[in-house]
Design a protein around this motif. Structure first.
Motif, short mmCIF file in Angstrom:
data_model
loop_
_atom_site.label_atom_id
_atom_site.label_comp_id
_atom_site.label_asym_id
_atom_site.label_seq_id
_atom_site.Cartn_x
_atom_site.Cartn_y
_atom_site.Cartn_z
N GLN A 1 -35.84 -51.34 -13.37
CA GLN A 1 -36.65 -52.40 -13.95
C GLN A 1 -35.97 -53.75 -13.88
O GLN A 1 -36.62 -54.75 -13.62
N LYS A 2 -34.69 -53.81 -14.20
CA LYS A 2 -33.99 -55.08 -14.18
C LYS A 2 -32.50 -54.83 -14.33
O LYS A 2 -32.07 -53.74 -14.65
N GLY B 1 -40.64 -49.41 -9.69
CA GLY B 1 -40.47 -49.61 -11.13
C GLY B 1 -39.44 -48.68 -11.75
O GLY B 1 -39.30 -48.64 -12.97
N ASN C 1 -42.03 -54.37 -22.32
CA ASN C 1 -40.87 -53.49 -22.39
C ASN C 1 -39.66 -54.21 -21.79
O ASN C 1 -39.70 -54.65 -20.67
N SER C 2 -38.61 -54.32 -22.52
CA SER C 2 -37.39 -54.95 -22.04
C SER C 2 -36.25 -54.01 -22.29
O SER C 2 -35.99 -53.60 -23.39
N GLN C 3 -35.56 -53.65 -21.23
CA GLN C 3 -34.43 -52.76 -21.37
C GLN C 3 -33.19 -53.43 -20.86
O GLN C 3 -33.24 -54.25 -19.96
N LYS D 1 -44.85 -45.72 -12.64
CA LYS D 1 -44.15 -46.81 -13.30
C LYS D 1 -44.17 -46.57 -14.79
O LYS D 1 -45.22 -46.44 -15.37
N ALA E 1 -42.95 -48.64 -17.03
CA ALA E 1 -42.84 -49.89 -17.78
C ALA E 1 -44.10 -50.13 -18.60
O ALA E 1 -45.21 -50.01 -18.11
N ARG E 2 -43.89 -50.48 -19.85
CA ARG E 2 -44.99 -50.87 -20.72
C ARG E 2 -45.00 -52.38 -20.82
O ARG E 2 -43.99 -53.02 -20.62
N LYS E 3 -46.14 -52.91 -21.17
CA LYS E 3 -46.22 -54.36 -21.37
C LYS E 3 -45.23 -54.76 -22.44
O LYS E 3 -45.18 -54.20 -23.51
N GLU F 1 -36.76 -50.45 -6.97
CA GLU F 1 -37.24 -51.60 -7.74
C GLU F 1 -38.76 -51.72 -7.61
O GLU F 1 -39.47 -51.92 -8.60
#
Length: 174
Positions: free
Chosen positions: A49-50, A46, A166-168, A160, A162-164, A43
């Motif tokens: 992510q979630k 990154g 970015n939601s997965q 990491k 992750a982009r600004k 985590e």
């Protein structure tokens, strides 16, 4: 850097993000405390992510999936309109693309009337010039799961991705 144990943990989580640490530990052959520490490390890096719940859109009345290409009048490299499009609740995914159209979006709506309303929302955003919509007839494959057998463990883990904005979503690929 991730190792083979991390890959096993990630594969298990991709199939069921609700699985207990104790069950992961049993499957991997480690202590639950060791699994928890590895997951926290993944985590922090990154890589994880979630954790999200995946809902069945059709069961909720969102029976139309649409892919929409959006052409804008933004300056080259600008993504402000993309962030405005992402704020619209029906829009699930927004990709900034190269080519004639600036963005590719995925959205879910209940019917063609709702699609018409969605397109009106796009048109109300200053700078949106044109759209091209494709109706999805059948979701043959839809997944965010990654094939970790194709990941070079010597290269993975330090960056990491992750982009600004970015939601997965979690996937259940069992």
């Amino acid at each position: 850097m991730i190792d083979e144990v991390d890959k096993k943990i990630l594969n298990i989580l991709q199939k069921n993000a609700r699985i207990s640490n104790a069950e992961i530990a049993r499957r991997v052959g480690m202590a639950p405390s060791g699994i928890l520490e590895r997951m926290r490390k993944l985590e922090r890096k990154g890589i994880i992510q979630k954790y999200e719940v995946r809902l069945n859109p059709k069961a909720l009345g969102l029976v139309l999936t649409v892919l929409i290409m959006v052409k804008t009048e933004e300056r080259v490299g600008s993504v402000e309109i993309g962030y405005e499009l992402a704020k619209i609740s029906e829009v699930q995914e927004v990709y900034f693309t190269a080519g004639e159209y600036n963005y590719l979006l995925k959205a879910r709506v209940s019917d063609t009337d709702a699609l018409t309303e969605l397109l009106r929302k796009f048109g109300a955003i200053p700078g949106v010039k044109d759209t091209r919509t494709t109706l999805v007839l059948n979701d043959i494959k839809e997944s965010l799961a990654l094939d970790l057998d194709r990941v070079d463990v010597a290269r993975a883990g330090g960056k990491k991705g992750a982009r600004k904005g970015n939601s997965q979503e979690s996937e259940d690929i069992s």
